[in-house]
Design an enzyme around this catalytic site. Sequence first.
Site, PDB file in Angstrom:
ATOM      1  N   GLU A  78       0.784  -1.448   0.300  1.00 15.11           N
ATOM      2  CA  GLU A  78       0.073  -0.117  -0.021  1.00 15.11           C
ATOM      3  C   GLU A  78       0.739   1.730   0.105  1.00 15.11           C
ATOM      4  OE1 GLU A  78      -2.347  -0.024  -1.216  1.00 15.11           O
ATOM      5  OE2 GLU A  78      -4.019  -0.789   0.446  1.00 15.11           O
ATOM      6  N   THR A 100      -5.390   8.405  -3.058  1.00 19.38           N
ATOM      7  CA  THR A 100      -5.574   8.140  -1.832  1.00 19.38           C
ATOM      8  C   THR A 100      -5.118   8.864  -0.980  1.00 19.38           C
ATOM      9  OG1 THR A 100      -6.145   5.170  -2.393  1.00 19.38           O
ATOM     10  CG2 THR A 100      -5.634   5.859  -0.365  1.00 19.38           C
TER      11      THR A 100
HETATM   12  N1  HSE Z   1      -9.205   3.578   4.660  1.00 18.58           N
HETATM   13  C1  HSE Z   1      -8.532   3.266   3.403  1.00 18.58           C
HETATM   14  C2  HSE Z   1      -9.109   4.930   3.388  1.00 18.58           C
HETATM   15  C3  HSE Z   1      -8.896   2.877   2.507  1.00 18.58           C
HETATM   16  O1  HSE Z   1      -9.850   5.286   3.598  1.00 18.58           O
HETATM   17  O2  HSE Z   1      -8.009   6.006   3.184  1.00 18.58           O
HETATM   18  C4  HSE Z   1      -8.205   3.437   0.969  1.00 18.58           C
HETATM   19  O3  HSE Z   1      -8.462   2.724   0.190  1.00 18.58           O
END
Ligand code: HSE
Length: 304
Positions: free
Chosen positions: A125, A180
């Site tokens: 990630e 993200t």
């Molecule tokens: N929990 C993470 C976010 C997931 O919401 O940033 C990213 O895919």
Amino acid sequence: MKSVIARAPCSTANLGPGFDVFGLALDAYYDEVKIIKKGSKIIIESSDSVPLEPEKNSAGLVIKEMVKEFKIKSGLLIKIKKGVPAGFGMGSSAASAAAAAVAFNALFDLGLDHNTLVKFAGIGEKASAGSIHYDNVSASVLGGFVIVRTDPLDVIRIDPPKDLVLCVAIPKISVPKKKTEVSRGVLPKQVKLSDYVKNLANASAITAGFIKKDVELIGHSIKDIIVEPARKHLIPGFDKVKSGALEAGALGVTISGAGPSVISFTSKSADHKKICKAMEKGFVAADTKCTTIICRPSKGAFVL
Ligand code: HSE
């Protein structure tokens, strides 16, 4: 064994109030990673648009770390087939990372447990999100509904109810390269205690819903008053998409992961086409086209 292929499903993270904690594997799209013992270096090949430098690729980063940790001497050829659309909140980088960890584990017969596989997959990630979060990778590795605890990493898996059906609308918008990272950047650094209490209550109810196999309880608890309000301006027409889906019979609606896809939680008996149409209409009102899919929870990554 000279080569192994593993396939891992896409996933939705957060499920509303469970930011960075909840994940659900979805039977919609899959990524495939083949690892072949070959040569003396780590080489990535793919006909899809993915970074080919191992440290910039979520599968490559996982494999680099595993090679280091397990002192693997052989070179590796990694072939990646993307099925999960990248950058839309469907756990695309996580699916590649999960498939890579599971394939590597099988190729070198390491017998790693679930938490260790998730730990390595989580490293992937970093390549796309800039930081490690384990919600999508846990769902992709283990399948079903997952709850992630960190320090120390410990993932709890629960089988979803059989009558849980998801309607996902994926808008056709251009997303930033480090999407993200961008959508984490808009989040508040501090939250009001009363908001935290409300989100915690709904998150607990979602967990209870999965344990009790109660789709209505899950759906009606998909309520997030912290992350969703901070992110929704990144999704054109979000409010209309959500209200339309709820009027059409969805039990709960929220952003899928970091977005921009929107996910509706529904029961088997709902009119799924009507819910998808309503979501489409909401996006169209904001001059945005979208693809809709109707899917169910998925099992986790597996070796072919
Ligand atoms: N929990 C993470 C976010 C997931 O919401 O940033 C990213 O895919």
